[in-house]
Scaffold this motif. Structure first.
Motif, PDB file in Angstrom:
ATOM      1  N   LEU A   1       0.825  -1.207   0.000  1.00  0.00           N
ATOM      2  CA  LEU A   1       0.000   0.000   0.000  1.00  0.00           C
ATOM      3  C   LEU A   1       0.858   1.256   0.000  1.00  0.00           C
ATOM      4  N   LEU A   2       1.946   1.247   0.756  1.00  0.00           N
ATOM      5  CA  LEU A   2       2.840   2.410   0.777  1.00  0.00           C
ATOM      6  C   LEU A   2       3.477   2.624  -0.590  1.00  0.00           C
ATOM      7  N   LEU A   3       3.890   1.545  -1.240  1.00  0.00           N
ATOM      8  CA  LEU A   3       4.482   1.650  -2.576  1.00  0.00           C
ATOM      9  C   LEU A   3       3.487   2.243  -3.562  1.00  0.00           C
ATOM     10  N   ALA A   4       2.264   1.739  -3.557  1.00  0.00           N
ATOM     11  CA  ALA A   4       1.253   2.212  -4.505  1.00  0.00           C
ATOM     12  C   ALA A   4       0.868   3.658  -4.241  1.00  0.00           C
ATOM     13  N   LEU A   5       0.688   3.997  -2.972  1.00  0.00           N
ATOM     14  CA  LEU A   5       0.268   5.360  -2.644  1.00  0.00           C
ATOM     15  C   LEU A   5       1.409   6.355  -2.837  1.00  0.00           C
ATOM     16  N   SER A   6       2.642   5.919  -2.645  1.00  0.00           N
ATOM     17  CA  SER A   6       3.796   6.787  -2.917  1.00  0.00           C
ATOM     18  C   SER A   6       3.889   7.082  -4.407  1.00  0.00           C
ATOM     19  N   ALA A   7       3.640   6.063  -5.231  1.00  0.00           N
ATOM     20  CA  ALA A   7       3.670   6.276  -6.675  1.00  0.00           C
ATOM     21  C   ALA A   7       2.571   7.239  -7.096  1.00  0.00           C
ATOM     22  N   ALA A   8       1.382   7.071  -6.524  1.00  0.00           N
ATOM     23  CA  ALA A   8       0.265   7.955  -6.865  1.00  0.00           C
ATOM     24  C   ALA A   8       0.548   9.390  -6.458  1.00  0.00           C
ATOM     25  N   ALA A   9       1.128   9.576  -5.252  1.00  0.00           N
ATOM     26  CA  ALA A   9       1.417  10.930  -4.772  1.00  0.00           C
ATOM     27  C   ALA A   9       2.658  11.501  -5.437  1.00  0.00           C
ATOM     28  N   GLY A  10       3.636  10.639  -5.728  1.00  0.00           N
ATOM     29  CA  GLY A  10       4.919  11.123  -6.226  1.00  0.00           C
ATOM     30  C   GLY A  10       4.914  11.549  -7.671  1.00  0.00           C
ATOM     31  N   MET A  11       4.009  10.993  -8.491  1.00  0.00           N
ATOM     32  CA  MET A  11       4.028  11.367  -9.905  1.00  0.00           C
ATOM     33  C   MET A  11       3.341  12.707 -10.161  1.00  0.00           C
ATOM     34  N   GLY A  12       2.645  13.225  -9.174  1.00  0.00           N
ATOM     35  CA  GLY A  12       1.980  14.504  -9.374  1.00  0.00           C
ATOM     36  C   GLY A  12       1.008  14.458 -10.517  1.00  0.00           C
ATOM     37  N   ALA A  13       0.278  13.342 -10.629  1.00  0.00           N
ATOM     38  CA  ALA A  13      -0.518  13.107 -11.832  1.00  0.00           C
ATOM     39  C   ALA A  13      -2.002  13.119 -11.517  1.00  0.00           C
ATOM     40  N   ASP A  14      -2.557  14.281 -11.244  1.00  0.00           N
ATOM     41  CA  ASP A  14      -3.987  14.371 -10.973  1.00  0.00           C
ATOM     42  C   ASP A  14      -4.821  13.998 -12.196  1.00  0.00           C
ATOM     43  N   GLU A  15      -4.213  14.081 -13.367  1.00  0.00           N
ATOM     44  CA  GLU A  15      -4.955  13.783 -14.587  1.00  0.00           C
ATOM     45  C   GLU A  15      -4.864  12.318 -14.984  1.00  0.00           C
ATOM     46  N   VAL A  16      -4.201  11.490 -14.184  1.00  0.00           N
ATOM     47  CA  VAL A  16      -4.056  10.080 -14.517  1.00  0.00           C
ATOM     48  C   VAL A  16      -5.297   9.321 -14.082  1.00  0.00           C
ATOM     49  N   LYS A  17      -6.099   8.903 -15.051  1.00  0.00           N
ATOM     50  CA  LYS A  17      -7.302   8.128 -14.777  1.00  0.00           C
ATOM     51  C   LYS A  17      -7.316   6.798 -15.533  1.00  0.00           C
ATOM     52  N   THR A  18      -6.387   6.610 -16.460  1.00  0.00           N
ATOM     53  CA  THR A  18      -6.276   5.339 -17.176  1.00  0.00           C
ATOM     54  C   THR A  18      -4.820   4.912 -17.189  1.00  0.00           C
ATOM     55  N   SER A  19      -4.578   3.629 -16.978  1.00  0.00           N
ATOM     56  CA  SER A  19      -3.215   3.108 -17.016  1.00  0.00           C
ATOM     57  C   SER A  19      -3.179   1.865 -17.886  1.00  0.00           C
ATOM     58  N   LEU A  20      -2.030   1.612 -18.479  1.00  0.00           N
ATOM     59  CA  LEU A  20      -1.817   0.404 -19.273  1.00  0.00           C
ATOM     60  C   LEU A  20      -0.816  -0.476 -18.530  1.00  0.00           C
ATOM     61  N   LEU A  21      -1.239  -1.683 -18.176  1.00  0.00           N
ATOM     62  CA  LEU A  21      -0.395  -2.644 -17.478  1.00  0.00           C
ATOM     63  C   LEU A  21      -0.107  -3.786 -18.440  1.00  0.00           C
ATOM     64  N   TRP A  22       1.165  -4.026 -18.732  1.00  0.00           N
ATOM     65  CA  TRP A  22       1.490  -5.048 -19.716  1.00  0.00           C
ATOM     66  C   TRP A  22       2.470  -6.097 -19.209  1.00  0.00           C
ATOM     67  N   ALA A  23       3.128  -5.837 -18.096  1.00  0.00           N
ATOM     68  CA  ALA A  23       4.060  -6.834 -17.550  1.00  0.00           C
ATOM     69  C   ALA A  23       3.267  -7.975 -16.906  1.00  0.00           C
TER      70      ALA A  23
END
Length: 551
Positions: free
Chosen positions: A219-241
């Motif tokens: 949870l800390l990893l995911a929430l750090s990524a969400a807060a750290g990218m400064g990406a309020d406009e990120v609503k869609t992601s592509l996961l391919w790995a």
């Protein structure tokens, strides 16, 4: 601001460091979830029927509410079959909805997820299932040959504890378990410090090691990524790995934290990557640097919906190209299975984009660079990166030897050589650990060498990394044959077949070269740095298995 020497620095705080501190403050002020199960429940209550994940090639969409309800039902079905809190359950599954449902169900049970590489052979599965003390396996029917080829299946792992997507007797049908639609009521608490997963990663010791990771780690990893990218406009992601890697796991949790929709590919395709990104209106993805070269710049570049991309290990020139072509924020970072996010390049760090930097300390992480004398290095001086902080790994499962080697008190020793600049930005300059990093996999050189040395004609093998524009590194093996064995009589076909039987496909050497003897250290060990330095082009005078030629 305090400088690395401990004196008061009169300069204003670096904007990137200020950004990371603000991100940490934001996370600290949150009503932090107690577990991944609690997180899934909260997101479902907040977002309901909004799409959480789309397996777009298969036409399958699961809403936040469906992810919650169906993982509840699977948790109840697993409990009815004897899976309890603390049980170790291997999950060997391609990128299908059942992987995510199984992961969340295990999280709600308080069971321990053991993500298992779908490329593993029966030999590798023997090791992993036994070393992890797996009490059950959730898998896909297409992957049963590896299980059925095992010679040492754990005694507790009988057919009644093998749950198979697309399968049936003598195993248990996963579809039938989901169709039971059992009611779930958690019979015990699951908290942030409980063990969530044993994530296996390779190092210098040969066989993979299971990193003990808590709910709070993920949870800390995911929430750090969400807060750290400064990406309020990120609503869609592509996961391919593949989901057995750590990246798509935290990327899905990050997308859910942002209230967005994750589009999940079966596997990566460079030829279709741009079409996916454009047609699905993707805002965020991990962007392979090689993908920049597959499509020439055009007027369509600015029609992309991309806002932020992970640009792991990119050159400054490629970062500039991506930002100019797509109007996107491209940032590097540094992480490991053991530590999660170690450092991030902040959005505000535009003054550092001409440097090959991995950034500054991520939220709730502290780093230091330690020289061979055990002292902290001055700016510009290379040493080993060490990391500490909230919810890094609890240790390697049943590996006291690796734990003793890998920790300096509370500091985790990464085995990577770094330098820090005067502002505190860190850059990787080399490696201490003997491994190859191919795509998203760490490959132990010693593990591959051990398999090669099983061949009766081989006296000694040395495995080294070869730089590769697509996969970052490829595997090369230098072989010293036994006296009396002529090179022209040695069968490379037999070598590759032996490797394919005993190693996952990504570990099989791409390049093979012969050598009369190796450069040696005073203790007679193979001096790999000298071996690499003497080669110039490491592909030269080698057989290339992929292109089937001698270079």
């Amino acid at each position: 601001m305090t400088s690395p020497s401990g004196t008061i620095d009169p300069r204003p705080m670096d904007p990137g460091i200020a950004e990371m501190q603000a991100a940490a403050d934001k996370i600290a002020a949150m009503d932090f979830p107690t577990s991944i199960g609690a997180f899934v429940a909260e997101r479902a209550a907040t977002l309901g029927n909004a799409p959480a994940a789309v397996w777009f090639e298969d036409g399958i969409t699961l809403s936040y509410a469906e992810l919650h309800r169906r993982s509840d039902a699977l948790a109840a079905a697993l409990m009815a079959r004897g899976i309890r809190k603390g049980a170790h359950v291997a999950l060997m599954m391609p990128n299908v909805p059942e992987f995510v449902l199984s992961w969340f169900a295990l999280a709600k049970l308080g069971a321990v997820l053991v993500p298992t590489n779908t490329a593993y052979t029966a030999t590798e599965l023997d090791y992993l299932l036994n070393q992890s003390d797996a009490q059950a396996l959730i898998t896909d029917a297409s992957l049963l040959p590896a299980l059925e080829g095992m010679s040492k299946r754990p005694a507790v792992l009988d057919d009644a504890r093998v749950f198979v997507r697309g399968g049936g007797a003598p195993y248990v049908s996963l579809e039938a378990m989901l169709a039971e639609e059992r009611e779930w009521s958690a019979p015990w608490p699951v908290v942030s410090t409980d063990l969530m997963s044993l994530q296996y990663t390779s190092g210098t010791t040969g066989f993979p090691k299971g990193c003990m990771l808590t709910h709070d780690y993920w949870l800390l990893l995911a929430l750090s990524a969400a807060a750290g990218m400064g990406a309020d406009e990120v609503k869609t992601s592509l996961l391919w790995a593949p989901f057995f890697y750590m990246d798509p796991q935290w990327q899905l949790l990050m997308t859910m934290q942002l209230g967005g929709t994750a589009y999940v590919a079966r596997r990566m395709s460079l030829t279709r990557f741009f079409d996916w990104t454009r047609d699905l209106q993707i805002n965020y993805t991990y962007f392979p640097e090689a993908a920049l070269k597959t499509l020439p710049p055009s007027d369509n570049d600015r029609k992309m919906s991309l806002r932020y991309i992970n640009a792991f290990g990119w050159s400054p020139a490629s970062v500039r190209e991506a930002q100019e072509r797509f109007g996107v924020i491209a940032r590097d970072s540094f992480g490991m299975t053991e530590i999660g996010a170690g450092m991030l390049v902040p959005v505000a760090a535009t003054h550092k984009l001409d440097k090959r930097t991995c950034g500054v300390d991520a939220p709730f992480r502290q780093t230091r660079v330690i020289g061979e004398d055990g002292r902290e290095c001055a700016p510009g001086e290379a040493g080993e990166l060490q990391v500490r902080g909230r919810s890094i790994l609890s240790g390697y499962y049943k590996r006291p030897d690796a734990n003793a080697e890998s920790f300096d008190g509370e500091w985790f020793r990464t085995g990577d050589l770094f330098i820090a600049d005067e502002d505190g930005y860190l850059s990787i300059v080399g490696r201490i650990k003997d491994m190859v990093r191919r795509s998203s996999e760490n490959i132990s050189a010693r593990e591959v060498e051990a398999v090669l040395e099983e061949l009766p004609e081989v006296e000694e093998a040395a495995v080294v990394p070869v730089p590769d524009p697509l996969r970052k590194e490829e595997v090369k093996a230098y072989l010293k044959l036994k006296p009396g064995v002529a090179r022209e009589d040695f069968s490379l076909d037999a070598l590759f077949e032996h490797c394919r039987k005993n190693l996952a496909a990504f570990k099989v050497p791409r390049y093979v070269a012969f050598i009369d003897d190796y450069p040696r250290t005073p203790s007679h060990k193979i001096a790999k740095p000298k071996l690499i330095a003497a080669a110039g082009d490491l592909r030269a005078d080698s057989f290339d298995r992929v292109d089937n030629i001698w270079r």
